[in-house]
Design an enzyme around this catalytic site. Structure first.
Site, short mmCIF file in Angstrom:
data_model
loop_
_atom_site.label_atom_id
_atom_site.label_comp_id
_atom_site.label_asym_id
_atom_site.label_seq_id
_atom_site.Cartn_x
_atom_site.Cartn_y
_atom_site.Cartn_z
N HIS A 179 0.91 -1.00 -0.03
CA HIS A 179 0.10 -0.06 -0.08
C HIS A 179 0.77 1.31 -0.21
CE1 HIS A 179 -3.18 -2.88 1.98
NE2 HIS A 179 -3.23 -2.78 0.70
N GLU A 216 1.60 3.79 3.03
CA GLU A 216 1.97 3.44 4.21
C GLU A 216 3.62 3.77 4.33
OE1 GLU A 216 -1.78 0.62 4.14
OE2 GLU A 216 0.19 -0.19 4.59
N HIS A 265 3.16 -2.71 7.01
CA HIS A 265 2.17 -1.66 6.79
C HIS A 265 1.90 -0.89 8.05
CE1 HIS A 265 0.03 -4.01 3.26
NE2 HIS A 265 1.04 -5.06 3.67
N GLU A 312 1.24 -4.56 11.07
CA GLU A 312 0.56 -3.23 11.14
C GLU A 312 1.26 -2.43 12.26
OE1 GLU A 312 -1.85 -2.11 9.07
OE2 GLU A 312 -2.40 -3.68 7.99
ZN LIG Z 1 -1.67 -1.69 4.40
#
Ligand SMILES: [Zn+2]
Length: 347
Positions: A73, A76, A170, A234
């Site tokens: 992504h 990020e 991420h 995350e």
């Molecule tokens: Zn992500």
């Protein structure tokens, strides 16, 4: 004293006119990048394989292949900056390279426009699922290429290598009651090893979500196809490039650098890592489907037994006998898609 050549202002000639791995990745997204090869004074071989794909191989016997990916992504950014800096320090020989490492910046086009993705969410394209999309789309082609780079990286292992790890980094748009957490992809019959809990605790990640179904994320791909111990991590919140407080990422930075240097993982975690498992997948069932979780609910918000979560006509879901926790709530998805997951603590 550092050798004279490293005072040119560039990290390394490997990136041509560009300052570093990040700038090179941004600048070459639409170019054909021919591989660049370099041997550091310690004998470490560094190969820039493509835009945003860089392989490091020590000339000493190593036992682990590590994939460190970010920017699947593109907005990020904190993990992208961490990867940029680890690569810089390897090239400047300030970071020891004791294991094979493949560094990946996943989606250069979405990095350029500070968006999660341009046309397709790349983290739904792996385990071959890119084949179900329009393969002329850049992100679809890129997912296919990244699968191939990872496959080759594992295929080219020396015989001394017995372990495969993949950390896909991420950050989240939504806040979380547990600031950092790991997602451990489902592979039938496997258990989360203590040494990986040790890695997570070393990285200040004290929460892990154990998936119960095979998925099509990048980390699922390396787990399912290559038996890697892999995780989607995350690590904090989405911010523009340059606006991250990287001190909030010192745990993961430290843990990755220890690993890259060749330090063994801790045999067990220095702090407990809480394990959660999915007890219910929230799916949008029709146009009359109603969701009772507020739009701004934080990940890992807990709900008491009996709480109504969703309703559609005479169908509904309520929390069972013990508290449950929501993650990834997003009711604004089309009918048939997932609007979140309910978790419970694994006992
Ligand atoms: Zn992500």
């Amino acid at each position: 004293m550092r050798p004279f050549l490293q005072f040119t202002g560039d990290n390394h000639s490997m990136f041509g006119a560009h300052t570093d791995f990040l700038q090179h990745t941004l600048a070459t997204a639409d170019d054909t990048v021919s591989p660049e090869f370099s041997i550091l004074s310690a004998g470490t071989e560094v190969t820039l394989l493509d835009c945003g794909v860089l392989r490091v191989e020590p000339n000493t016997a190593c036992d682990t292949s590590v994939v460190i990916s970010c920017a699947v992504h593109g907005n990020e950014t904190a993990p992208i900056e961490l990867v940029r800096d680890i690569v810089r320090d390897i090239l400047e020989e300030e970071q020891k390279a004791g294991q094979r490492v493949l560094f990946i910046m996943g989606n250069p086009w979405s990095m350029s426009i500070a968006q999660r993705f341009v046309e397709v969410n790349m983290n739904r394209l792996f385990t071959g699922d890119w084949q179900q999309y329009d393969t002329t789309l850049k992100e679809v082609k890129r997912a296919a290429k990244l699968e191939a780079y990872v496959a080759n990286f594992f295929a080219e292992e020396p015989v001394t290598v017995t372990k495969r790890f993949h950390y896909d980094l991420h950050t989240a748009i939504r806040g979380s009651k547990r600031e950092r957490f790991a997602v451990y992809p489902y592979v039938a019959g496997r258990e989360l090893p203590d040494e990986q809990k040790g890695f997570l605790a070393r990285a200040d990640i004290e929460t892990v979500l154990l998936q119960q179904k095979e998925a099509n994320t990048f980390s699922s791909f390396s787990s399912l196809r290559y038996g890697a111990e892999s995780f989607t991590l995350e690590l904090g919140s989405v911010k523009p490039f340059g606006e991250n407080d990287l001190s909030r990422y010192s745990g993961i930075d430290y843990a990755l650098r220890e690993l890259v240097a060749g330090e063994p993982l801790p045999a067990e975690p220095k702090r407990p890592v809480a394990e959660f498992e999915v007890c219910h997948s929230i799916d949008v069932t029709s146009d009359t489907w109603e969701f009772f979780i507020p739009d701004d609910a934080l990940n890992f918000t807990d709900y008491a037994p009996g709480t109504l979560i969703w309703r559609d006509g005479d169908q509904e879901y309520r929390v069972g006998d013990e508290p449950e926790y929501i993650v990834f709530p997003n009711p604004k998805v089309p009918v048939g898609q997932r609007a979140g997951l309910m978790l419970k603590i694994r006992r």
